[in-house]
Design a protein around this motif. Sequence first.
Motif, PDB file in Angstrom:
ATOM      1  N   SER A 291       0.853  -1.199   0.000  1.00  0.00           N
ATOM      2  CA  SER A 291       0.000   0.000   0.000  1.00  0.00           C
ATOM      3  C   SER A 291       0.885   1.244   0.000  1.00  0.00           C
ATOM      4  CB  SER A 291      -0.917  -0.006   1.222  1.00  0.00           C
ATOM      5  OG  SER A 291      -1.776   1.101   1.200  1.00  0.00           O
ATOM      6  N   PRO A 292       0.941   1.938  -1.143  1.00  0.00           N
ATOM      7  CA  PRO A 292       0.251   1.657  -2.409  1.00  0.00           C
ATOM      8  C   PRO A 292       0.928   0.521  -3.178  1.00  0.00           C
ATOM      9  CG  PRO A 292       1.697   3.535  -2.673  1.00  0.00           C
ATOM     10  CD  PRO A 292       1.765   3.170  -1.216  1.00  0.00           C
ATOM     11  N   ALA A 293       0.227   0.000  -4.192  1.00  0.00           N
ATOM     12  CA  ALA A 293       0.806  -1.042  -5.039  1.00  0.00           C
ATOM     13  C   ALA A 293       2.097  -0.521  -5.665  1.00  0.00           C
ATOM     14  CB  ALA A 293      -0.192  -1.454  -6.118  1.00  0.00           C
ATOM     15  N   LEU A 294       3.117  -1.366  -5.685  1.00  0.00           N
ATOM     16  CA  LEU A 294       4.476  -0.931  -5.990  1.00  0.00           C
ATOM     17  C   LEU A 294       4.780  -0.925  -7.491  1.00  0.00           C
ATOM     18  CD1 LEU A 294       7.077  -0.132  -4.434  1.00  0.00           C
ATOM     19  CD2 LEU A 294       7.746  -2.546  -4.543  1.00  0.00           C
ATOM     20  N   THR A 295       5.209   0.229  -7.979  1.00  0.00           N
ATOM     21  CA  THR A 295       5.821   0.292  -9.308  1.00  0.00           C
ATOM     22  C   THR A 295       7.173  -0.398  -9.197  1.00  0.00           C
ATOM     23  OG1 THR A 295       4.727   2.353  -9.956  1.00  0.00           O
ATOM     24  CG2 THR A 295       6.797   1.831 -11.054  1.00  0.00           C
ATOM     25  N   THR A 296       7.476  -1.282 -10.134  1.00  0.00           N
ATOM     26  CA  THR A 296       8.682  -2.091  -9.983  1.00  0.00           C
ATOM     27  C   THR A 296       9.193  -2.585 -11.326  1.00  0.00           C
ATOM     28  OG1 THR A 296       9.621  -4.000  -8.779  1.00  0.00           O
ATOM     29  CG2 THR A 296       7.394  -4.250  -9.671  1.00  0.00           C
ATOM     30  N   VAL A 297      10.406  -3.083 -11.318  1.00  0.00           N
ATOM     31  CA  VAL A 297      10.992  -3.703 -12.507  1.00  0.00           C
ATOM     32  C   VAL A 297      10.763  -5.203 -12.403  1.00  0.00           C
ATOM     33  CG1 VAL A 297      13.110  -4.155 -13.806  1.00  0.00           C
ATOM     34  CG2 VAL A 297      12.729  -1.902 -12.760  1.00  0.00           C
ATOM     35  N   HIS A 298      10.067  -5.740 -13.373  1.00  0.00           N
ATOM     36  CA  HIS A 298       9.785  -7.180 -13.377  1.00  0.00           C
ATOM     37  C   HIS A 298      11.038  -7.942 -13.789  1.00  0.00           C
ATOM     38  CE1 HIS A 298       7.683 -10.976 -13.887  1.00  0.00           C
ATOM     39  NE2 HIS A 298       8.255 -11.090 -15.075  1.00  0.00           N
ATOM     40  N   GLN A 299      11.533  -8.753 -12.862  1.00  0.00           N
ATOM     41  CA  GLN A 299      12.629  -9.665 -13.158  1.00  0.00           C
ATOM     42  C   GLN A 299      12.015 -11.054 -13.274  1.00  0.00           C
ATOM     43  OE1 GLN A 299      17.145 -10.608 -11.670  1.00  0.00           O
ATOM     44  NE2 GLN A 299      15.697 -10.052 -10.100  1.00  0.00           N
ATOM     45  N   ILE A 332       6.955  -2.302 -14.563  1.00  0.00           N
ATOM     46  CA  ILE A 332       5.538  -2.452 -14.240  1.00  0.00           C
ATOM     47  C   ILE A 332       5.110  -1.219 -13.437  1.00  0.00           C
ATOM     48  CG2 ILE A 332       3.765  -3.892 -13.170  1.00  0.00           C
ATOM     49  CD1 ILE A 332       5.231  -5.274 -15.458  1.00  0.00           C
ATOM     50  N   VAL A 333       4.283  -0.364 -14.031  1.00  0.00           N
ATOM     51  CA  VAL A 333       3.866   0.878 -13.372  1.00  0.00           C
ATOM     52  C   VAL A 333       2.578   0.633 -12.588  1.00  0.00           C
ATOM     53  CG1 VAL A 333       3.188   3.277 -13.692  1.00  0.00           C
ATOM     54  CG2 VAL A 333       4.941   2.271 -15.173  1.00  0.00           C
ATOM     55  N   ARG A 334       2.643   0.907 -11.270  1.00  0.00           N
ATOM     56  CA  ARG A 334       1.452   0.765 -10.419  1.00  0.00           C
ATOM     57  C   ARG A 334       1.178   2.105  -9.729  1.00  0.00           C
ATOM     58  NH1 ARG A 334       3.865  -4.674  -9.186  1.00  0.00           N
ATOM     59  NH2 ARG A 334       2.758  -6.153 -10.522  1.00  0.00           N
ATOM     60  N   LYS A 335       1.021   2.115  -8.423  1.00  0.00           N
ATOM     61  CA  LYS A 335       0.520   3.299  -7.727  1.00  0.00           C
ATOM     62  C   LYS A 335       1.548   4.030  -6.853  1.00  0.00           C
ATOM     63  CE  LYS A 335      -3.708   2.588  -9.209  1.00  0.00           C
ATOM     64  NZ  LYS A 335      -4.354   3.501 -10.187  1.00  0.00           N
ATOM     65  N   SER A 336       2.793   3.572  -6.828  1.00  0.00           N
ATOM     66  CA  SER A 336       3.751   4.155  -5.897  1.00  0.00           C
ATOM     67  C   SER A 336       4.582   5.282  -6.502  1.00  0.00           C
ATOM     68  CB  SER A 336       4.675   3.074  -5.338  1.00  0.00           C
ATOM     69  OG  SER A 336       5.469   2.520  -6.383  1.00  0.00           O
ATOM     70  N   THR A 337       4.286   5.682  -7.733  1.00  0.00           N
ATOM     71  CA  THR A 337       5.011   6.784  -8.368  1.00  0.00           C
ATOM     72  C   THR A 337       4.034   7.823  -8.909  1.00  0.00           C
ATOM     73  OG1 THR A 337       5.103   5.483 -10.425  1.00  0.00           O
ATOM     74  CG2 THR A 337       7.033   5.408  -8.993  1.00  0.00           C
ATOM     75  N   ALA A 338       4.476   9.070  -8.861  1.00  0.00           N
ATOM     76  CA  ALA A 338       3.678  10.215  -9.351  1.00  0.00           C
ATOM     77  C   ALA A 338       4.635  11.382  -9.561  1.00  0.00           C
ATOM     78  CB  ALA A 338       2.589  10.569  -8.329  1.00  0.00           C
ATOM     79  N   PRO A 339       4.195  12.452 -10.188  1.00  0.00           N
ATOM     80  CA  PRO A 339       5.043  13.643 -10.311  1.00  0.00           C
ATOM     81  C   PRO A 339       5.431  14.163  -8.927  1.00  0.00           C
ATOM     82  CG  PRO A 339       3.213  13.783 -11.836  1.00  0.00           C
ATOM     83  CD  PRO A 339       2.932  12.621 -10.947  1.00  0.00           C
ATOM     84  N   PRO A 340       6.560  14.858  -8.821  1.00  0.00           N
ATOM     85  CA  PRO A 340       6.991  15.391  -7.511  1.00  0.00           C
ATOM     86  C   PRO A 340       6.038  16.471  -7.031  1.00  0.00           C
ATOM     87  CG  PRO A 340       8.369  16.252  -9.259  1.00  0.00           C
ATOM     88  CD  PRO A 340       7.512  15.203  -9.898  1.00  0.00           C
ATOM     89  N   PRO A 341       6.007  16.696  -5.723  1.00  0.00           N
ATOM     90  CA  PRO A 341       5.138  17.747  -5.181  1.00  0.00           C
ATOM     91  C   PRO A 341       5.610  19.124  -5.644  1.00  0.00           C
ATOM     92  CG  PRO A 341       6.593  16.908  -3.475  1.00  0.00           C
ATOM     93  CD  PRO A 341       6.772  16.008  -4.653  1.00  0.00           C
ATOM     94  N   PRO A 342       4.725  20.109  -5.774  1.00  0.00           N
ATOM     95  CA  PRO A 342       5.099  21.455  -6.187  1.00  0.00           C
ATOM     96  C   PRO A 342       6.095  22.055  -5.188  1.00  0.00           C
ATOM     97  CG  PRO A 342       2.713  21.179  -6.231  1.00  0.00           C
ATOM     98  CD  PRO A 342       3.257  19.976  -5.534  1.00  0.00           C
ATOM     99  N   GLN A 343       7.039  22.799  -5.704  1.00  0.00           N
ATOM    100  CA  GLN A 343       8.053  23.425  -4.845  1.00  0.00           C
ATOM    101  C   GLN A 343       7.521  24.730  -4.254  1.00  0.00           C
ATOM    102  OE1 GLN A 343      10.976  21.968  -4.041  1.00  0.00           O
ATOM    103  NE2 GLN A 343      10.210  20.210  -5.191  1.00  0.00           N
TER     104      GLN A 343
END
Length: 343
Positions: A291-299, A332-343
Amino acid sequence: MLLPMRDDEELGRITLAQVAEKAGVSISTVSKVLNGRQDVATPTRVKVERLLETHAYRRTTRAAREAPLIELVFHELDSIWAMELIRGVENAAKAHQASVVLTESGTRHAPGPEWIEGVLQRRPLGVVLVFSALPAEVKQQLHSRAIPFVIIDPAGDPDPDVPSVGSANWSGGVAATRHLIESGHRRIGIITGPDDMLCSLARLDGYRSAMSMAGLETDPALVRYGDFHVEGGYDQAMKLLALPERPTAVFAGSDLQALGTLEAARVRGLRVPHDLSVVGYDDVPVARWSSPALTTVHQPLRQMAEEAVHMLLRLRAQEPVTTRLELATSLIVRKSTAPPPPQ
């Protein structure tokens, strides 16, 4: 006077009887050495082993003597990553009516000295090892007993004569880092594995290459070495997140380290992916349920294990094989990545 050759122990120039005569011991003593028995004096064992190596002895095994076993050897079994490899070996072994025996021995670099004695007595169809390499004397002992072996996901760079199956670690590191860059991140931390493992260094090189290709400098403070376990990921992530200018994203060199990073973010009061993006590596089953589902590299761990068994059985049948097999990785793109927060 030399005794006549026996068909079941013959290999071209020398037989057990001839080895025994040269060593000044009985045939039964040579047989004990071949089978890993302990009731042979060390000087005698060394003398016999040297003769076997000098004359390139290879035992010709008959099906009646072979145990329908494939031995899988790890330095540690307590990880989800290991379970994926076990499932892959079992799948391939079952298709060939063979069983799997698991052994835990040694360090990540090589099995312990006690292992070779046991495997010589078990006489499996072959051995799949999760290590960087094998000592020369162990390779010779396996060769002389006609026990083929394959190294899977090698921790180091195997010798050219050692069959191995791995994955495209550099490409995986590039894909993970590039995804974060394309999402808008510029301060990207990495927690790779131990600094004496080839796969760790290859993923780190992929990270550095992606940063360089994007015109971004790599900050040494954002590069950390873990141990591929949850605790190591947590410890290194806590250090990264304590920096005065912390990263907005972390590429963890394993899913377990990524899980540790998620916990470190929680402890620091950061939300993933709103405040911190996290990418893992391996795509073990738990990655999709975090939680959240992990964006990861599938090996392709299971496929790597299956290919290792197929290679092993081709070696057993004395068929030609590709000594070094490298399978592709994919993001594998899931829910753990997004654009960075505004500065």
